[in-house]
Design a protein around this motif. Sequence first.
Motif, PDB file in Angstrom:
ATOM      1  N   ARG A 150     -10.180  70.371  78.339  1.00 31.66           N
ATOM      2  CA  ARG A 150      -9.860  68.969  78.620  1.00 31.66           C
ATOM      3  C   ARG A 150     -10.613  68.427  79.833  1.00 31.66           C
ATOM      4  NH1 ARG A 150      -3.372  69.350  78.384  1.00 31.66           N
ATOM      5  NH2 ARG A 150      -3.841  71.225  79.578  1.00 31.66           N
ATOM      6  N   ARG A 151     -11.454  69.288  80.431  1.00 27.09           N
ATOM      7  CA  ARG A 151     -12.263  68.910  81.593  1.00 27.09           C
ATOM      8  C   ARG A 151     -11.397  68.317  82.696  1.00 27.09           C
ATOM      9  NH1 ARG A 151     -17.432  69.620  80.846  1.00 27.09           N
ATOM     10  NH2 ARG A 151     -17.978  68.403  82.691  1.00 27.09           N
ATOM     11  N   LEU A 152     -10.348  69.046  83.040  1.00 27.44           N
ATOM     12  CA  LEU A 152      -9.435  68.631  84.098  1.00 27.44           C
ATOM     13  C   LEU A 152      -9.468  69.640  85.232  1.00 27.44           C
ATOM     14  CD1 LEU A 152      -6.297  67.627  81.995  1.00 27.44           C
ATOM     15  CD2 LEU A 152      -8.073  66.134  82.876  1.00 27.44           C
ATOM     16  N   VAL A 160      -6.972  66.031  89.805  1.00 27.14           N
ATOM     17  CA  VAL A 160      -8.045  65.449  90.610  1.00 27.14           C
ATOM     18  C   VAL A 160      -9.177  65.043  89.676  1.00 27.14           C
ATOM     19  CG1 VAL A 160      -9.809  65.913  92.353  1.00 27.14           C
ATOM     20  CG2 VAL A 160      -7.484  66.765  92.677  1.00 27.14           C
ATOM     21  N   GLU A 161      -9.621  63.784  89.783  1.00 26.49           N
ATOM     22  CA  GLU A 161     -10.724  63.312  88.957  1.00 26.49           C
ATOM     23  C   GLU A 161     -12.049  63.772  89.560  1.00 26.49           C
ATOM     24  OE1 GLU A 161     -10.613  59.168  88.235  1.00 26.49           O
ATOM     25  OE2 GLU A 161      -8.540  59.181  87.507  1.00 26.49           O
ATOM     26  N   THR A 162     -12.959  64.182  88.695  1.00 30.73           N
ATOM     27  CA  THR A 162     -14.292  64.595  89.142  1.00 30.73           C
ATOM     28  C   THR A 162     -15.339  63.902  88.284  1.00 30.73           C
ATOM     29  OG1 THR A 162     -14.349  66.482  87.622  1.00 30.73           O
ATOM     30  CG2 THR A 162     -13.499  66.888  89.842  1.00 30.73           C
ATOM     31  N   THR A 163     -16.541  63.783  88.814  1.00 29.70           N
ATOM     32  CA  THR A 163     -17.658  63.341  87.995  1.00 29.70           C
ATOM     33  C   THR A 163     -18.085  64.516  87.108  1.00 29.70           C
ATOM     34  OG1 THR A 163     -19.354  64.077  89.547  1.00 29.70           O
ATOM     35  CG2 THR A 163     -18.448  61.852  89.873  1.00 29.70           C
ATOM     36  N   PHE A 164     -18.954  64.220  86.145  1.00 27.60           N
ATOM     37  CA  PHE A 164     -19.414  65.280  85.255  1.00 27.60           C
ATOM     38  C   PHE A 164     -20.106  66.384  86.046  1.00 27.60           C
ATOM     39  CE2 PHE A 164     -21.299  67.440  81.751  1.00 27.60           C
ATOM     40  CZ  PHE A 164     -20.541  67.093  80.645  1.00 27.60           C
ATOM     41  N   SER A 165     -20.980  65.999  86.978  1.00 29.11           N
ATOM     42  CA  SER A 165     -21.723  66.994  87.756  1.00 29.11           C
ATOM     43  C   SER A 165     -20.794  67.805  88.652  1.00 29.11           C
ATOM     44  CB  SER A 165     -22.803  66.320  88.597  1.00 29.11           C
ATOM     45  OG  SER A 165     -23.793  65.751  87.767  1.00 29.11           O
ATOM     46  N   ILE A 187     -28.717  73.166  91.387  1.00 30.19           N
ATOM     47  CA  ILE A 187     -29.510  72.136  90.710  1.00 30.19           C
ATOM     48  C   ILE A 187     -29.701  72.513  89.244  1.00 30.19           C
ATOM     49  CG2 ILE A 187     -31.851  71.181  90.487  1.00 30.19           C
ATOM     50  CD1 ILE A 187     -31.980  71.193  93.571  1.00 30.19           C
ATOM     51  N   ASN A 188     -30.047  73.783  88.996  1.00 32.23           N
ATOM     52  CA  ASN A 188     -30.271  74.242  87.624  1.00 32.23           C
ATOM     53  C   ASN A 188     -29.000  74.174  86.792  1.00 32.23           C
ATOM     54  OD1 ASN A 188     -32.990  74.761  88.026  1.00 32.23           O
ATOM     55  ND2 ASN A 188     -32.630  76.869  88.690  1.00 32.23           N
ATOM     56  N   ALA A 189     -27.845  74.364  87.455  1.00 29.33           N
ATOM     57  CA  ALA A 189     -26.566  74.356  86.738  1.00 29.33           C
ATOM     58  C   ALA A 189     -26.231  72.977  86.185  1.00 29.33           C
ATOM     59  CB  ALA A 189     -25.448  74.825  87.663  1.00 29.33           C
ATOM     60  N   ILE A 190     -26.660  71.926  86.884  1.00 34.11           N
ATOM     61  CA  ILE A 190     -26.288  70.580  86.419  1.00 34.11           C
ATOM     62  C   ILE A 190     -27.471  69.763  85.924  1.00 34.11           C
ATOM     63  CG2 ILE A 190     -24.223  70.444  87.848  1.00 34.11           C
ATOM     64  CD1 ILE A 190     -25.736  68.736  89.820  1.00 34.11           C
ATOM     65  N   ARG A 191     -28.661  70.337  85.978  1.00 41.71           N
ATOM     66  CA  ARG A 191     -29.816  69.615  85.442  1.00 41.71           C
ATOM     67  C   ARG A 191     -29.616  69.427  83.937  1.00 41.71           C
ATOM     68  NH1 ARG A 191     -34.687  72.292  87.384  1.00 41.71           N
ATOM     69  NH2 ARG A 191     -34.682  70.785  89.105  1.00 41.71           N
ATOM     70  N   GLY A 192     -29.898  68.256  83.457  1.00 36.86           N
ATOM     71  CA  GLY A 192     -29.615  67.944  82.053  1.00 36.86           C
ATOM     72  C   GLY A 192     -28.430  67.000  81.992  1.00 36.86           C
ATOM     73  N   PHE A 193     -27.449  67.197  82.889  1.00 39.13           N
ATOM     74  CA  PHE A 193     -26.350  66.239  83.015  1.00 39.13           C
ATOM     75  C   PHE A 193     -26.752  65.178  84.036  1.00 39.13           C
ATOM     76  CE2 PHE A 193     -24.215  70.451  82.429  1.00 39.13           C
ATOM     77  CZ  PHE A 193     -23.919  70.280  81.093  1.00 39.13           C
ATOM     78  N   ASP A 194     -27.402  65.633  85.096  1.00 37.40           N
ATOM     79  CA  ASP A 194     -27.782  64.754  86.212  1.00 37.40           C
ATOM     80  C   ASP A 194     -29.293  64.868  86.381  1.00 37.40           C
ATOM     81  OD1 ASP A 194     -28.113  63.403  88.579  1.00 37.40           O
ATOM     82  OD2 ASP A 194     -26.418  64.340  89.589  1.00 37.40           O
ATOM     83  N   ARG A 200     -30.574  67.007  98.178  1.00 34.00           N
ATOM     84  CA  ARG A 200     -29.698  66.042  98.838  1.00 34.00           C
ATOM     85  C   ARG A 200     -28.513  65.678  97.939  1.00 34.00           C
ATOM     86  NH1 ARG A 200     -26.616  64.406 102.526  1.00 34.00           N
ATOM     87  NH2 ARG A 200     -26.317  62.171 102.678  1.00 34.00           N
ATOM     88  N   ALA A 201     -28.771  65.526  96.633  1.00 27.66           N
ATOM     89  CA  ALA A 201     -27.693  65.207  95.692  1.00 27.66           C
ATOM     90  C   ALA A 201     -26.662  66.332  95.648  1.00 27.66           C
ATOM     91  CB  ALA A 201     -28.259  64.949  94.299  1.00 27.66           C
ATOM     92  N   ILE A 202     -27.118  67.578  95.701  1.00 25.89           N
ATOM     93  CA  ILE A 202     -26.200  68.717  95.719  1.00 25.89           C
ATOM     94  C   ILE A 202     -25.305  68.646  96.948  1.00 25.89           C
ATOM     95  CG2 ILE A 202     -26.049  71.228  96.035  1.00 25.89           C
ATOM     96  CD1 ILE A 202     -26.728  70.460  93.190  1.00 25.89           C
ATOM     97  N   ASP A 203     -25.899  68.362  98.103  1.00 18.00           N
ATOM     98  CA  ASP A 203     -25.107  68.263  99.335  1.00 18.00           C
ATOM     99  C   ASP A 203     -24.059  67.158  99.231  1.00 18.00           C
ATOM    100  OD1 ASP A 203     -26.549  70.312 100.456  1.00 18.00           O
ATOM    101  OD2 ASP A 203     -27.947  69.008 101.521  1.00 18.00           O
TER     102      ASP A 203
END
Length: 241
Positions: A150-152, A160-165, A187-194, A200-203
């Motif tokens: 359920r992506r919760l 707690v709500e989270t973004t996809f990444s 970065i590799n874990a979320i590349r393709g979604f983000d 900097r985005a990871i931080d």
Amino acid sequence: MYKILVIEDDVMMSDMLSMYMSEEGYEIKQAATGTLGLKLLEQFEPDVVLLDLMLPDWDGTELCLQIRQHSSVPIMIVSMKSEVSERVQALRAGADDYLCKPFSMHELSARVEALIRRAKLMQSAVAEGALQSENDNEKAETTIRLDSERRLLLVRGTLVETTFSEFELMKLFLTHPGKVFSREDLINAIRGFDSFVTDRAIDVHIVNLRRKLEKNPKEPHYIRTVWGVGYKYVTEVESVH
């Protein structure tokens, strides 16, 4: 009976929405202004809000932000504005769905049902967390629970709500507690979604996750910085399958 609050200044549209959804078995309240809408939100406690973006006293996006400050009620925007930028802005302001006028009443009904169904799933997840907290207070104090289906994310029994990444990063952390991940790993874990993810985005994602997870984000207990390398997650976790 589920309840719907219609915040719409076009009397004909508001009456049409209300008539159709009441025939579908919903209890309806109508507000022609954002101010009345906020008042009814508190008094009526609806299960879904149908919100027009163009109101005489409020900008609909601002009203959406205002509602989100004290309520998690599902919000569906119903608007003449069909530009992608308008939809993105509304969704970022906390709306759950967006329907452009004119639209099919059958589609409206189906989307309202979907919003209520999702809200009930989230409430049951919160209830699960609260029950666990009652049964084992000490353990619940340190428990982060991940429901991949359920992506919760439940933090000490609270949804707690989270973004996809953010969710993908938490899934990686929870699957490998104690493992040190470099920024490149993350970065590799979320590349393709983000697609535009950078160091900097990871931080930024980490800062946002700490705000959501930690009792004191400035002294993180869960997500620790490993200087010169990256980050690691350092507590026992319970995963829901």
